[in-house]
Design a protein around this motif. Structure first.
Motif, PDB file in Angstrom:
ATOM      1  N   ILE A   1       1.029  -1.130  -0.032  1.00 32.93           N
ATOM      2  CA  ILE A   1      -0.034  -0.097   0.058  1.00 32.93           C
ATOM      3  C   ILE A   1       1.003   1.389   0.017  1.00 32.93           C
ATOM      4  CG2 ILE A   1      -1.781   1.132   1.259  1.00 32.93           C
ATOM      5  CD1 ILE A   1      -2.473  -1.706   0.264  1.00 32.93           C
ATOM      6  N   ASP A   2       0.889   2.116  -1.395  1.00 33.65           N
ATOM      7  CA  ASP A   2       1.758   3.046  -1.404  1.00 33.65           C
ATOM      8  C   ASP A   2       0.990   4.187  -1.163  1.00 33.65           C
ATOM      9  OD1 ASP A   2       0.644   2.814  -3.754  1.00 33.65           O
ATOM     10  OD2 ASP A   2       2.398   2.664  -4.891  1.00 33.65           O
ATOM     11  N   GLN A   3      -0.249   4.458  -1.352  1.00 31.00           N
ATOM     12  CA  GLN A   3      -1.120   5.524  -1.046  1.00 31.00           C
ATOM     13  C   GLN A   3      -1.769   5.840   0.214  1.00 31.00           C
ATOM     14  OE1 GLN A   3      -0.598   7.680  -3.630  1.00 31.00           O
ATOM     15  NE2 GLN A   3       0.155   6.351  -5.181  1.00 31.00           N
ATOM     16  N   TYR A   4      -1.244   5.333   1.156  1.00 27.49           N
ATOM     17  CA  TYR A   4      -2.044   5.614   2.690  1.00 27.49           C
ATOM     18  C   TYR A   4      -1.966   6.974   3.020  1.00 27.49           C
ATOM     19  CZ  TYR A   4       2.986   5.360   4.066  1.00 27.49           C
ATOM     20  OH  TYR A   4       4.321   5.373   4.230  1.00 27.49           O
ATOM     21  N   ASP A   5      -1.114   7.556   2.783  1.00 26.35           N
ATOM     22  CA  ASP A   5      -1.050   8.853   3.137  1.00 26.35           C
ATOM     23  C   ASP A   5      -2.497   9.724   2.554  1.00 26.35           C
ATOM     24  OD1 ASP A   5       0.515  11.350   4.223  1.00 26.35           O
ATOM     25  OD2 ASP A   5      -0.172  11.930   2.485  1.00 26.35           O
ATOM     26  N   ALA A   6      -2.600   9.430   1.349  1.00 24.04           N
ATOM     27  CA  ALA A   6      -3.997  10.008   0.858  1.00 24.04           C
ATOM     28  C   ALA A   6      -5.108   9.285   1.266  1.00 24.04           C
ATOM     29  CB  ALA A   6      -3.878  10.032  -0.695  1.00 24.04           C
ATOM     30  N   LEU A   7      -5.072   8.060   1.543  1.00 26.27           N
ATOM     31  CA  LEU A   7      -6.339   7.196   1.999  1.00 26.27           C
ATOM     32  C   LEU A   7      -6.596   7.579   3.391  1.00 26.27           C
ATOM     33  CD1 LEU A   7      -5.118   3.679   0.633  1.00 26.27           C
ATOM     34  CD2 LEU A   7      -6.646   5.478  -0.535  1.00 26.27           C
TER      35      LEU A   7
ATOM     36  N   HIS B   1      -2.788  20.398  -4.852  1.00 26.19           N
ATOM     37  CA  HIS B   1      -2.491  19.204  -3.913  1.00 26.19           C
ATOM     38  C   HIS B   1      -3.809  19.021  -3.104  1.00 26.19           C
ATOM     39  CE1 HIS B   1       1.994  19.602  -4.460  1.00 26.19           C
ATOM     40  NE2 HIS B   1       2.200  18.612  -3.767  1.00 26.19           N
ATOM     41  N   ARG B   2      -4.495  20.162  -2.590  1.00 23.47           N
ATOM     42  CA  ARG B   2      -5.449  19.742  -1.710  1.00 23.47           C
ATOM     43  C   ARG B   2      -6.713  19.415  -2.690  1.00 23.47           C
ATOM     44  NH1 ARG B   2      -4.842  25.232   2.036  1.00 23.47           N
ATOM     45  NH2 ARG B   2      -3.399  24.183   3.439  1.00 23.47           N
ATOM     46  N   HIS B   3      -6.840  19.864  -3.799  1.00 23.76           N
ATOM     47  CA  HIS B   3      -7.765  19.407  -4.812  1.00 23.76           C
ATOM     48  C   HIS B   3      -7.721  18.012  -4.993  1.00 23.76           C
ATOM     49  CE1 HIS B   3     -10.893  19.590  -8.089  1.00 23.76           C
ATOM     50  NE2 HIS B   3      -9.907  18.721  -8.683  1.00 23.76           N
ATOM     51  N   LEU B   4      -6.362  17.546  -5.299  1.00 28.82           N
ATOM     52  CA  LEU B   4      -6.225  16.077  -5.302  1.00 28.82           C
ATOM     53  C   LEU B   4      -6.685  15.412  -4.161  1.00 28.82           C
ATOM     54  CD1 LEU B   4      -4.656  13.522  -6.442  1.00 28.82           C
ATOM     55  CD2 LEU B   4      -2.523  14.436  -5.383  1.00 28.82           C
ATOM     56  N   TRP B   5      -6.146  15.721  -3.119  1.00 29.79           N
ATOM     57  CA  TRP B   5      -6.549  14.884  -1.684  1.00 29.79           C
ATOM     58  C   TRP B   5      -8.033  14.767  -1.514  1.00 29.79           C
ATOM     59  CZ3 TRP B   5      -2.093  18.024   0.756  1.00 29.79           C
ATOM     60  CH2 TRP B   5      -1.132  17.433   0.515  1.00 29.79           C
ATOM     61  N   SER B   6      -8.583  16.166  -1.948  1.00 28.83           N
ATOM     62  CA  SER B   6     -10.172  16.052  -1.555  1.00 28.83           C
ATOM     63  C   SER B   6     -11.068  15.131  -2.487  1.00 28.83           C
ATOM     64  CB  SER B   6     -10.552  17.587  -1.603  1.00 28.83           C
ATOM     65  OG  SER B   6     -10.274  18.225  -3.090  1.00 28.83           O
ATOM     66  N   GLY B   7     -10.551  15.087  -3.844  1.00 32.49           N
ATOM     67  CA  GLY B   7     -10.916  14.099  -4.773  1.00 32.49           C
ATOM     68  C   GLY B   7     -10.793  12.645  -4.278  1.00 32.49           C
ATOM     69  N   ILE B   8      -9.594  12.342  -3.765  1.00 33.20           N
ATOM     70  CA  ILE B   8      -9.541  10.990  -3.357  1.00 33.20           C
ATOM     71  C   ILE B   8     -10.566  10.821  -2.126  1.00 33.20           C
ATOM     72  CG2 ILE B   8      -8.123   9.406  -2.234  1.00 33.20           C
ATOM     73  CD1 ILE B   8      -5.711  10.600  -3.817  1.00 33.20           C
ATOM     74  N   THR B   9     -10.491  11.733  -1.162  1.00 36.21           N
ATOM     75  CA  THR B   9     -11.443  11.494   0.061  1.00 36.21           C
ATOM     76  C   THR B   9     -12.683  11.525  -0.111  1.00 36.21           C
ATOM     77  OG1 THR B   9      -9.569  12.803   1.187  1.00 36.21           O
ATOM     78  CG2 THR B   9     -11.923  12.591   2.135  1.00 36.21           C
ATOM     79  N   GLU B  10     -13.422  12.239  -1.042  1.00 40.57           N
ATOM     80  CA  GLU B  10     -14.608  12.201  -1.406  1.00 40.57           C
ATOM     81  C   GLU B  10     -15.079  10.799  -2.214  1.00 40.57           C
ATOM     82  OE1 GLU B  10     -17.837  14.593  -4.658  1.00 40.57           O
ATOM     83  OE2 GLU B  10     -15.978  15.508  -4.208  1.00 40.57           O
ATOM     84  N   GLU B  11     -14.353  10.269  -3.062  1.00 42.96           N
ATOM     85  CA  GLU B  11     -14.565   8.890  -3.501  1.00 42.96           C
ATOM     86  C   GLU B  11     -14.460   7.858  -2.504  1.00 42.96           C
ATOM     87  OE1 GLU B  11     -13.516   6.118  -7.261  1.00 42.96           O
ATOM     88  OE2 GLU B  11     -12.600   7.951  -7.194  1.00 42.96           O
TER      89      GLU B  11
ATOM     90  N   TRP C   1      -7.925  -2.331   1.667  1.00 45.72           N
ATOM     91  CA  TRP C   1      -7.035  -1.541   1.489  1.00 45.72           C
ATOM     92  C   TRP C   1      -6.297  -1.507  -0.086  1.00 45.72           C
ATOM     93  CZ3 TRP C   1      -4.198   1.955   4.237  1.00 45.72           C
ATOM     94  CH2 TRP C   1      -4.308   1.822   5.833  1.00 45.72           C
ATOM     95  N   THR C   2      -6.438  -2.699  -0.507  1.00 45.78           N
ATOM     96  CA  THR C   2      -5.956  -3.006  -1.842  1.00 45.78           C
ATOM     97  C   THR C   2      -7.036  -2.106  -2.751  1.00 45.78           C
ATOM     98  OG1 THR C   2      -5.045  -5.194  -1.431  1.00 45.78           O
ATOM     99  CG2 THR C   2      -5.688  -4.675  -3.511  1.00 45.78           C
ATOM    100  N   HIS C   3      -8.302  -2.117  -2.729  1.00 45.16           N
ATOM    101  CA  HIS C   3      -9.196  -1.668  -3.677  1.00 45.16           C
ATOM    102  C   HIS C   3      -9.111  -0.150  -3.570  1.00 45.16           C
ATOM    103  CE1 HIS C   3     -12.598  -0.626  -6.016  1.00 45.16           C
ATOM    104  NE2 HIS C   3     -13.488  -0.374  -5.121  1.00 45.16           N
ATOM    105  N   ALA C   4      -8.987   0.491  -2.108  1.00 45.94           N
ATOM    106  CA  ALA C   4      -8.934   2.063  -1.997  1.00 45.94           C
ATOM    107  C   ALA C   4      -7.461   2.489  -2.717  1.00 45.94           C
ATOM    108  CB  ALA C   4      -8.686   2.335  -0.724  1.00 45.94           C
ATOM    109  N   ASN C   5      -6.263   1.444  -2.369  1.00 42.63           N
ATOM    110  CA  ASN C   5      -5.228   1.981  -2.940  1.00 42.63           C
ATOM    111  C   ASN C   5      -5.254   2.153  -4.376  1.00 42.63           C
ATOM    112  OD1 ASN C   5      -2.259   2.090  -1.850  1.00 42.63           O
ATOM    113  ND2 ASN C   5      -1.886   0.888  -3.657  1.00 42.63           N
ATOM    114  N   LYS C   6      -5.778   1.370  -5.288  1.00 45.13           N
ATOM    115  CA  LYS C   6      -6.104   1.237  -6.692  1.00 45.13           C
ATOM    116  C   LYS C   6      -6.604   2.659  -7.260  1.00 45.13           C
ATOM    117  CE  LYS C   6      -7.606  -1.601 -10.488  1.00 45.13           C
ATOM    118  NZ  LYS C   6      -8.562  -0.695 -11.166  1.00 45.13           N
ATOM    119  N   LEU C   7      -7.645   2.961  -6.375  1.00 47.19           N
ATOM    120  CA  LEU C   7      -8.582   4.056  -6.605  1.00 47.19           C
ATOM    121  C   LEU C   7      -7.571   5.431  -6.499  1.00 47.19           C
ATOM    122  CD1 LEU C   7     -11.945   3.282  -5.106  1.00 47.19           C
ATOM    123  CD2 LEU C   7     -11.546   3.241  -7.363  1.00 47.19           C
ATOM    124  N   ALA C   8      -6.798   5.442  -5.478  1.00 46.47           N
ATOM    125  CA  ALA C   8      -6.082   6.701  -5.108  1.00 46.47           C
ATOM    126  C   ALA C   8      -5.015   6.653  -6.442  1.00 46.47           C
ATOM    127  CB  ALA C   8      -5.446   6.613  -3.927  1.00 46.47           C
TER     128      ALA C   8
END
Length: 572
Positions: free
Chosen positions: A267-273, A555-565, A355-362
């Motif tokens: 899992i390499d996108q945990y910071d965003a997740l 950056h914040r737009h990226l993070w908010s898009g991931i968070t929203e999904e 974790w795997t599904h969320a990491n793929k989406l991020a």
């Protein structure tokens, strides 16, 4: 023997003992009082000597070498403030567990604290920031002096290498005259090398961890930066056997050379997740095991502090284990590798698919961002994608390391990733990069901000003395970009003066001064051209002009898009 013979035997005893103990590199900053040792190292063909006239930069150059080698590198300077200039690198070495051995030449005892020039109190100069410190006697010809010097030189190496590794300090006084007898027949040291042992967990500790894994269905593994050499193959065999999510910090070296059969575990996108409240509830663990240092990610730290897992095991070779969050429940005093040789098969982990599904989406969000945006993150992502197999990446602190954490996706490429995260300072980064490249002997790229680059512009001096293969990518947002993400940025009256600190500088003149290849780029197309153009000089500087405000918004737009999904997917 006369004084010159005594001095010659004395310094060659030090040098030969270091050789016998396996040390082979010394970084020297020129000075008068250190002349005898500088001569002795230079006269010894088996030693690799490196020159850097700026002591602060020299310290970080040696630190980079020792970080890459995972074995001791010597630092040598004259007396006075030269020794004080080593302090920042020693502090970093202490907290990052890097085996530096610092040799400071000193005035003889009769010239201490009496107003003699270039004389300061150097005894235990570095205090608790070194593992051990010793003040050597003079080369006085006394029969016990040479055996004392020989034993304590060997002890310095053992202290530096004993887990946890770290810096040591030898203060060496010299009385004039400082010249050697170059006809002296050099004798090998009689010192027999002391080999530090490993700290290995007891069988009950191993059984405890194995039992917890077998009896838990909600947990994950955290891998931070690790000390010493380790086998990726052994780790991935362990990971495959337990089938748990692996949250790997970029500095763990596990985001690269990832086996295909283990990609779903990493899992390499945990910071965003972990910016999504609903996702955090879905993966709330009852067991966490951490190997190595706490990762860079602040969202991960906040998550652990809030969730307070019932069992949080840290496996660390230092009894003063790292627990800045105050949530660790079990500390096992051991090197991590002991736990990777077990063939464990626990319960199915019910959070792995989440974790795997969320990491793929991020990851999909990150890849679109790199393609579409023009801010620092997109440039950083483009850089990481273009890094050649068999190269290294060195990151500055502040925003660069956070962009590494966000945009460096797992890969099958062989890429080493390094940064100074012992104390997270922005000083000495250029020199550290040169030191790492000097040891690794393969192409290296440094990603750094403009203020950090200015902090260590003297580090470029080393390129005048030694060959290198370094590309420096400077993200020039005209100031301290990291502060724009912090609450200080809301106080507009004082922000630019106290935190933004714009300099209005560009780096073409610095590149000219050091005869470096230089590119100024403003688009990703230009950036890719600069990165992929055949390198005509040892040193290349690519300056990327960016905007701090636009970086924050993107950056914040990226993070908010991931968070929203994620919030929508795990709304229940």
């Amino acid at each position: 023997m006369d004084n010159r013979s005594n001095l010659t035997e004395y310094v060659h005893t030090i040098v030969q003992t270091f050789l016998q103990a396996g040390v082979e590199d010394v970084v020297i900053s020129p000075g008068s009082r250190s002349t005898p040792l500088a001569y002795a190292f230079s006269q010894t063909d088996s030693f690799n000597t490196y020159m850097q006239v700026d002591e602060r930069s020299a310290g970080f150059f040696a630190l980079g070498m020792a970080k890459a080698k995972q074995s001791p590198v010597l630092l040598l300077c004259t007396s006075g403030t030269a020794a004080a200039n080593y302090f920042p690198s020693i502090v970093e070495a202490n907290y990052a567990r890097i085996p530096l051995i610092v040799l400071t030449a000193d005035r003889p005892h009769e010239l201490r604290e009496v107003g003699a020039p270039q004389a300061i109190d150097q005894v235990q100069l570095y205090g608790n920031h070194v593992k051990w410190s010793v003040d050597f006697p003079l080369a006085d010809g006394y029969k016990e002096t040479i055996p004392f010097v020989e034993r304590h030189t060997g002890r310095a190496v053992t202290f530096a290498m004993a887990a946890p590794m770290g810096p040591v300090h030898i203060n060496i006084p010299f009385r004039e005259p400082l010249l050697l007898d170059f006809d002296y027949e050099i004798q090998p040291s009689t010192y027999q090398q002391s080999i530090p042992g490993s700290i290995v967990a007891s069988q009950p500790s191993i059984n405890l961890v194995e039992d917890m894994i077998r009896n838990t269905n909600r947990g994950f593994i955290i891998i931070g930066e690790l000390s010493g050499d380790f086998s990726k193959q052994d780790f991935w065999a362990f990971a495959k056997s337990i089938q748990w999510p692996i949250l790997a910090d970029a500095l763990s070296q596990l985001r690269t050379e990832v086996p295909a059969e283990c990609e779903h575990l990493l899992i390499d996108q945990y910071d965003a997740l972990l910016k999504s409240e609903n996702f955090k509830k879905a993966v709330d663990p009852n067991l966490v095991i951490r190997f190595g240092a706490q990762p860079v990610s602040k969202p991960l730290s906040l998550f652990l502090k809030a969730s307070k897992p019932a069992n949080y095991i840290v496996i660390d070779e230092d009894p003063l284990f790292r627990d800045s969050l105050g949530v660790v429940t079990h500390h096992i005093h051991s090197i991590p590798q002991v736990f990777w040789n077990s063939n464990l098969h626990g319960q199915p982990n019910e959070t792995l698919d989440i974790w795997t599904h969320a990491n793929k989406l991020a990851t999909e969000h990150i890849e679109r961002y790199i393609d579409e945006q023009q801010d620092e993150g997109a440039f950083a992502g483009k850089l990481f994608n273009l890094l050649p197999d068999g190269s290294d990446l060195i990151s500055g602190s502040s925003m660069p390391i956070r962009d590494v954490d966000t945009f460096f996706n797992k890969t099958a490429k062989d890429i080493g990733i390094y940064a100074n995260r012992g104390t997270n300072g922005i000083d000495g980064v250029v020199s550290t990069a040169f030191g790492i490249q000097q040891v690794r002997k393969r192409p290296a790229t440094l990603l750094i901000g403009d203020i950090s680059f200015l902090h260590d512009s003297n580090g470029l001096l080393v390129s005048r003395f030694h060959e290198t293969d370094l590309t420096i990518v400077v993200m020039n947002n005209d100031g301290g970009g990291i502060f724009s993400y912090l609450p200080q940025s809301t106080e507009e009256t004082y922000f630019e003066k106290l935190f933004g600190t714009p300099t209005g500088l560009t780096f073409d003149s610095i590149a000219t001064m050091y005869q470096a290849e230089y590119f100024a780029v403003a688009s990703k197309v230009e950036f890719e051209h600069a990165l992929t153009t055949h390198k005509h000089k040892d040193l290349r500087i690519i300056e990327v002009k960016t905007n701090r405000t636009e970086n924050v918004l993107a950056h914040r737009h990226l993070w908010s898009g991931i968070t929203e999904e994620l919030d929508q997917l795990w709304s229940n």
